[in-house]
Scaffold this motif. Structure first.
Motif, PDB file in Angstrom:
ATOM      1  N   ALA A   6       0.844  -1.198   0.000  1.00 46.74           N
ATOM      2  CA  ALA A   6       0.000   0.000   0.000  1.00 46.74           C
ATOM      3  C   ALA A   6       0.880   1.249   0.000  1.00 46.74           C
ATOM      4  O   ALA A   6       0.577   2.223  -0.687  1.00 46.74           O
ATOM      5  CB  ALA A   6      -0.936  -0.003   1.200  1.00 46.74           C
ATOM      6  N   TRP A   7       1.954   1.214   0.769  1.00 51.22           N
ATOM      7  CA  TRP A   7       2.884   2.352   0.767  1.00 51.22           C
ATOM      8  C   TRP A   7       3.527   2.514  -0.607  1.00 51.22           C
ATOM      9  O   TRP A   7       3.707   3.644  -1.082  1.00 51.22           O
ATOM     10  CB  TRP A   7       3.950   2.180   1.844  1.00 51.22           C
ATOM     11  CG  TRP A   7       3.423   2.351   3.225  1.00 51.22           C
ATOM     12  CD1 TRP A   7       3.312   1.389   4.183  1.00 51.22           C
ATOM     13  CD2 TRP A   7       2.896   3.551   3.807  1.00 51.22           C
ATOM     14  NE1 TRP A   7       2.756   1.915   5.317  1.00 51.22           N
ATOM     15  CE2 TRP A   7       2.498   3.239   5.124  1.00 51.22           C
ATOM     16  CE3 TRP A   7       2.722   4.856   3.348  1.00 51.22           C
ATOM     17  CZ2 TRP A   7       1.944   4.180   5.975  1.00 51.22           C
ATOM     18  CZ3 TRP A   7       2.171   5.794   4.202  1.00 51.22           C
ATOM     19  CH2 TRP A   7       1.788   5.452   5.497  1.00 51.22           C
ATOM     20  N   ALA A   8       3.886   1.392  -1.246  1.00 51.60           N
ATOM     21  CA  ALA A   8       4.461   1.458  -2.594  1.00 51.60           C
ATOM     22  C   ALA A   8       3.465   2.071  -3.576  1.00 51.60           C
ATOM     23  O   ALA A   8       3.841   2.891  -4.429  1.00 51.60           O
ATOM     24  CB  ALA A   8       4.896   0.072  -3.051  1.00 51.60           C
ATOM     25  N   TYR A   9       2.198   1.696  -3.443  1.00 49.43           N
ATOM     26  CA  TYR A   9       1.171   2.254  -4.327  1.00 49.43           C
ATOM     27  C   TYR A   9       0.974   3.742  -4.053  1.00 49.43           C
ATOM     28  O   TYR A   9       0.777   4.531  -4.984  1.00 49.43           O
ATOM     29  CB  TYR A   9      -0.138   1.483  -4.172  1.00 49.43           C
ATOM     30  CG  TYR A   9      -1.209   1.940  -5.126  1.00 49.43           C
ATOM     31  CD1 TYR A   9      -0.993   1.925  -6.499  1.00 49.43           C
ATOM     32  CD2 TYR A   9      -2.428   2.397  -4.661  1.00 49.43           C
ATOM     33  CE1 TYR A   9      -1.968   2.352  -7.381  1.00 49.43           C
ATOM     34  CE2 TYR A   9      -3.407   2.813  -5.537  1.00 49.43           C
ATOM     35  CZ  TYR A   9      -3.173   2.795  -6.897  1.00 49.43           C
ATOM     36  OH  TYR A   9      -4.138   3.229  -7.760  1.00 49.43           O
ATOM     37  N   LEU A  10       1.045   4.149  -2.799  1.00 52.44           N
ATOM     38  CA  LEU A  10       0.926   5.572  -2.470  1.00 52.44           C
ATOM     39  C   LEU A  10       2.084   6.362  -3.066  1.00 52.44           C
ATOM     40  O   LEU A  10       1.895   7.496  -3.544  1.00 52.44           O
ATOM     41  CB  LEU A  10       0.849   5.772  -0.962  1.00 52.44           C
ATOM     42  CG  LEU A  10      -0.469   5.345  -0.321  1.00 52.44           C
ATOM     43  CD1 LEU A  10      -0.344   5.356   1.196  1.00 52.44           C
ATOM     44  CD2 LEU A  10      -1.608   6.239  -0.772  1.00 52.44           C
ATOM     45  N   VAL A  11       3.276   5.792  -3.056  1.00 51.50           N
ATOM     46  CA  VAL A  11       4.425   6.454  -3.688  1.00 51.50           C
ATOM     47  C   VAL A  11       4.188   6.576  -5.189  1.00 51.50           C
ATOM     48  O   VAL A  11       4.465   7.625  -5.791  1.00 51.50           O
ATOM     49  CB  VAL A  11       5.736   5.694  -3.378  1.00 51.50           C
ATOM     50  CG1 VAL A  11       6.879   6.188  -4.243  1.00 51.50           C
ATOM     51  CG2 VAL A  11       6.084   5.815  -1.903  1.00 51.50           C
ATOM     52  N   LEU A  12       3.655   5.515  -5.801  1.00 53.04           N
ATOM     53  CA  LEU A  12       3.346   5.565  -7.232  1.00 53.04           C
ATOM     54  C   LEU A  12       2.308   6.643  -7.535  1.00 53.04           C
ATOM     55  O   LEU A  12       2.454   7.403  -8.504  1.00 53.04           O
ATOM     56  CB  LEU A  12       2.849   4.199  -7.708  1.00 53.04           C
ATOM     57  CG  LEU A  12       2.481   4.084  -9.189  1.00 53.04           C
ATOM     58  CD1 LEU A  12       3.704   4.326 -10.062  1.00 53.04           C
ATOM     59  CD2 LEU A  12       1.882   2.728  -9.471  1.00 53.04           C
ATOM     60  N   LEU A  13       1.274   6.749  -6.700  1.00 46.65           N
ATOM     61  CA  LEU A  13       0.274   7.809  -6.888  1.00 46.65           C
ATOM     62  C   LEU A  13       0.901   9.185  -6.766  1.00 46.65           C
ATOM     63  O   LEU A  13       0.582  10.099  -7.534  1.00 46.65           O
ATOM     64  CB  LEU A  13      -0.858   7.659  -5.871  1.00 46.65           C
ATOM     65  CG  LEU A  13      -1.865   6.557  -6.106  1.00 46.65           C
ATOM     66  CD1 LEU A  13      -2.849   6.491  -4.949  1.00 46.65           C
ATOM     67  CD2 LEU A  13      -2.607   6.760  -7.414  1.00 46.65           C
ATOM     68  N   ALA A  14       1.798   9.343  -5.793  1.00 48.87           N
ATOM     69  CA  ALA A  14       2.474  10.631  -5.623  1.00 48.87           C
ATOM     70  C   ALA A  14       3.308  10.969  -6.853  1.00 48.87           C
ATOM     71  O   ALA A  14       3.302  12.118  -7.316  1.00 48.87           O
ATOM     72  CB  ALA A  14       3.351  10.608  -4.373  1.00 48.87           C
ATOM     73  N   LEU A  15       3.989   9.977  -7.405  1.00 48.66           N
ATOM     74  CA  LEU A  15       4.785  10.222  -8.613  1.00 48.66           C
ATOM     75  C   LEU A  15       3.910  10.599  -9.799  1.00 48.66           C
ATOM     76  O   LEU A  15       4.256  11.493 -10.570  1.00 48.66           O
ATOM     77  CB  LEU A  15       5.632   8.989  -8.940  1.00 48.66           C
ATOM     78  CG  LEU A  15       6.779   8.700  -7.986  1.00 48.66           C
ATOM     79  CD1 LEU A  15       7.426   7.360  -8.329  1.00 48.66           C
ATOM     80  CD2 LEU A  15       7.796   9.818  -8.014  1.00 48.66           C
ATOM     81  N   VAL A  16       2.783   9.930  -9.941  1.00 50.54           N
ATOM     82  CA  VAL A  16       1.859  10.252 -11.029  1.00 50.54           C
ATOM     83  C   VAL A  16       1.324  11.677 -10.861  1.00 50.54           C
ATOM     84  O   VAL A  16       1.289  12.462 -11.809  1.00 50.54           O
ATOM     85  CB  VAL A  16       0.710   9.224 -11.094  1.00 50.54           C
ATOM     86  CG1 VAL A  16      -0.419   9.711 -11.983  1.00 50.54           C
ATOM     87  CG2 VAL A  16       1.225   7.890 -11.589  1.00 50.54           C
ATOM     88  N   GLY A  17       0.913  12.022  -9.655  1.00 50.95           N
ATOM     89  CA  GLY A  17       0.369  13.357  -9.413  1.00 50.95           C
ATOM     90  C   GLY A  17       1.399  14.453  -9.603  1.00 50.95           C
ATOM     91  O   GLY A  17       1.133  15.463 -10.268  1.00 50.95           O
TER      92      GLY A  17
END
Length: 120
Positions: A6-17
């Motif tokens: 979940a933390w990895a996915y949150l990092v991915l979302l942050a990178l996309v944003g």
């Protein structure tokens, strides 16, 4: 406890944003829509956190999630049209599509957090 993926996915979302925000500013777009889209991605990330924390949410978050999904869907369609107009090669077009698809699990998790909050 929030799992590592979940933390990895949150990092991915942050990178996309953040990458979308930086590209919008670099392309000379207005700052207000770029900030609003960044905020929309933040709402999706908030939904992921709420989902994994089993925190039920109600109508306020539901409204934010709905508006965020509309804004990001509009941007995704605009990006696809722009990629077509620019006549990007196939890998670049696939990259544009994947960028939009990365957000779908976050939308689902936000909706499930709302559902859990309604006692369903």
């Amino acid at each position: 406890m929030i799992p590592w993926f979940a933390w990895a996915y949150l990092v991915l979302l942050a990178l996309v944003g953040l990458s979308g925000f930086a590209l919008a500013l670099r392309a000379g777009e207005a700052k207000v829509p770029a900030v609003l889209r960044l905020g929309a991605v933040a709402v999706l990330a908030w939904g992921v956190l709420l989902y994994f924390r089993d925190a039920g949410v109600h109508f306020g978050f539901a409204g934010l999630l709905f508006v965020s999904v509309l804004a990001l869907a509009q941007k995704s369609v605009a990006d696809a049209r722009q990629a077509e107009q620019m006549q990007l090669d196939r890998p670049a077009r696939i990259g544009v599509a994947i960028n939009g698809l990365v957000l779908l699990p976050a939308i689902a998790m936000g909706a499930l957090a709302i559902w859990a909050g309604r006692g369903a």
